[in-house]
Design a protein around this motif. Structure first.
Motif, PDB file in Angstrom:
ATOM      1  N   THR A 243      10.072   3.605  69.147  1.00 50.68           N
ATOM      2  CA  THR A 243      11.386   4.216  69.346  1.00 50.68           C
ATOM      3  C   THR A 243      11.232   5.559  70.058  1.00 50.68           C
ATOM      4  OG1 THR A 243      12.307   3.164  67.358  1.00 50.68           O
ATOM      5  CG2 THR A 243      13.473   5.089  68.214  1.00 50.68           C
ATOM      6  N   ALA A 244      12.146   5.841  70.981  1.00 50.07           N
ATOM      7  CA  ALA A 244      12.140   7.126  71.684  1.00 50.07           C
ATOM      8  C   ALA A 244      13.568   7.483  72.070  1.00 50.07           C
ATOM      9  CB  ALA A 244      11.250   7.067  72.920  1.00 50.07           C
ATOM     10  N   THR A 252      14.709   1.361  71.230  1.00 51.90           N
ATOM     11  CA  THR A 252      13.705   0.786  70.341  1.00 51.90           C
ATOM     12  C   THR A 252      13.203  -0.519  70.935  1.00 51.90           C
ATOM     13  OG1 THR A 252      14.513   1.771  68.286  1.00 51.90           O
ATOM     14  CG2 THR A 252      13.282  -0.283  68.078  1.00 51.90           C
ATOM     15  N   GLY A 253      11.897  -0.657  70.964  1.00 55.73           N
ATOM     16  CA  GLY A 253      11.271  -1.894  71.415  1.00 55.73           C
ATOM     17  C   GLY A 253      10.568  -2.573  70.253  1.00 55.73           C
ATOM     18  N   LEU A 254      10.729  -3.891  70.159  1.00 54.05           N
ATOM     19  CA  LEU A 254      10.096  -4.689  69.107  1.00 54.05           C
ATOM     20  C   LEU A 254       9.272  -5.791  69.758  1.00 54.05           C
ATOM     21  CD1 LEU A 254      13.255  -5.086  66.834  1.00 54.05           C
ATOM     22  CD2 LEU A 254      11.257  -3.693  66.279  1.00 54.05           C
ATOM     23  N   HIS A 323      21.480   4.898  65.527  1.00 51.84           N
ATOM     24  CA  HIS A 323      20.516   3.914  66.042  1.00 51.84           C
ATOM     25  C   HIS A 323      19.607   3.348  64.958  1.00 51.84           C
ATOM     26  CE1 HIS A 323      18.153   2.180  69.396  1.00 51.84           C
ATOM     27  NE2 HIS A 323      17.112   2.398  68.604  1.00 51.84           N
ATOM     28  N   GLN A 324      19.025   4.196  64.143  1.00 51.77           N
ATOM     29  CA  GLN A 324      18.019   3.727  63.189  1.00 51.77           C
ATOM     30  C   GLN A 324      18.568   2.732  62.168  1.00 51.77           C
ATOM     31  OE1 GLN A 324      15.030   3.953  63.725  1.00 51.77           O
ATOM     32  NE2 GLN A 324      14.897   5.621  65.196  1.00 51.77           N
ATOM     33  N   PRO A 325      19.732   2.989  61.528  1.00 51.90           N
ATOM     34  CA  PRO A 325      20.282   1.962  60.617  1.00 51.90           C
ATOM     35  C   PRO A 325      20.583   0.654  61.338  1.00 51.90           C
ATOM     36  CG  PRO A 325      21.361   4.080  60.263  1.00 51.90           C
ATOM     37  CD  PRO A 325      20.541   4.231  61.504  1.00 51.90           C
ATOM     38  N   LEU A 326      21.034   0.763  62.590  1.00 51.89           N
ATOM     39  CA  LEU A 326      21.319  -0.445  63.382  1.00 51.89           C
ATOM     40  C   LEU A 326      20.054  -1.270  63.579  1.00 51.89           C
ATOM     41  CD1 LEU A 326      23.636  -1.751  65.200  1.00 51.89           C
ATOM     42  CD2 LEU A 326      22.497  -0.607  67.093  1.00 51.89           C
TER      43      LEU A 326
END
Length: 342
Positions: A243-244, A252-254, A323-326
């Motif tokens: 994440t950046a 965010t890349g997964l 973003h993070q909760p999403l």
């Protein structure tokens, strides 16, 4: 070195989700059979998705440069990649696709600098414009959005089948007010952009270009070769996440091991539930084979993919979204999307 012996370099710029990669695909399909092309794809996200969006071909070399913006964070990486590409692949033509948040000024400075002045010839800069973005004040007033279009020599109006007639009319009015006047404006339909517009382009105009915005200058990094494309997948059952945040957006890349498979219907549902303002790209090993997923402005497309290296997903959201909760919720849903898991 004479201009005729320099390698033509084309820049296809445009804001997030405006159809740059799709446009380049259409040009590749019309490529002269006697030419070898090189495509350099820069992505704002921390993993490379767009490189996985291109099929393997002997006459087209694709290099992904993820992890930031070419104009500031990855300028040294671009220089090293382009030198290597020109020396090893010897392409007849190069197309550079900056990140949707990339500012063209720094890229032009590099290509016109001492290292490449006698090696490449920067041709007309093409900017893509999604008419629907003009309805969004956040995008319409963004410095990078404005500068991408003002610096372009030519404009490709994209999303012909998704924007309304009124939105297309507004796009034409917006483009008509640009100064200098674009050399050409083409509305891209399902046939793509005619390759003659690329092959017949001249060197980009030398008109005064806007300065790189302060937000980009603040990101300028010291010379480094970081940001290389990931070559090795994570272990099975242990997805990798990066994440950046920069320039008002968070990415965010997964990534997953290629042996892990996902239920395509459930996967599409998970992606479809994300906010309409989220930019989503991915390639997955699914129960229906390997598939590319591309979602812009809430519309999701799914196509077959030749990529086999790993499954990967990139989600970019504007800062007002938490973003993070999403991502945490999406991560949990994707875990249930794996074949045989509910």
């Amino acid at each position: 070195m004479a201009a005729a012996s320099r390698v033509p370099v084309h820049i296809v710029t445009g804001f997030l989700g405006s159809g740059k990669t799709t446009l380049i695909h259409s040009l590749i399909e019309q490529k002269p059979v006697d030419e070898k092309w090189a495509i350099l794809v820069n992505e704002f996200g921390q993993i490379g998705i767009d490189q996985a969006m291109f099929d393997t071909r002997d006459d087209v070399v694709v290099k992904g440069l993820p992890g930031g913006c070419l104009c500031c964070q990855l300028a040294f990486v671009l220089q090293a990649a382009l030198v290597n590409l020109l020396a090893r692949s010897k392409p007849d033509r190069v197309i550079i696709e900056p990140s949707g948040l990339g500012h063209p000024a720094g890229l032009l400075d590099l290509l016109r600098g001492e290292a490449f002045r006698d090696v490449v010839a920067v041709q007309d800069i093409i900017a893509t414009l999604d008419p629907r973005r003009l309805d969004e004040a956040r995008v319409r007033e963004h410095d990078t959005f404005q500068d991408q279009l003002h610096m372009a020599d030519a404009i490709a109006i994209t999303m012909g089948d998704q924007a309304s007639t009124a939105q297309h009319q507004r796009a034409q009015q917006f483009v008509g007010a640009l100064w200098p006047t674009p050399k050409w404006v083409h509305t891209v339909d399902q046939g793509g952009l005619p390759v003659a517009l690329l092959l017949g382009s001249d060197q980009t105009r030398q008109h005064d270009q806007p300065e790189m915005p302060e937000a980009h200058r603040a990101l300028a990094a010291a010379p480094s070769l970081e940001g290389a494309f990931f070559d090795f997948p994570p272990p099975p059952g242990e997805p990798e996440q990066h994440t950046a945040s920069a320039l008002g957006y968070t990415s965010t890349g997964l990534r997953w091991h290629p042996t892990e498979r996902f239920d395509l219907d459930h996967l599409a549902h998970c992606v479809g539930e994300l906010p309409a303002t989220a930019r989503v790209k991915g390639v997955f090993h699914t129960t229906d084979g390997w598939k590319r997923l591309n979602r812009a402005d809430g519309a999701l497309s799914v196509t077959s993919s030749a990529w086999r290296q790993d499954s990967r997903l990139e989600v970019i959201t504007p800062d007002p979204i938490e973003h993070q909760p999403l991502i945490a919720s999406l991560h949990a849903q994707l875990a249930r999307s794996r074949a045989g898991v509910r």
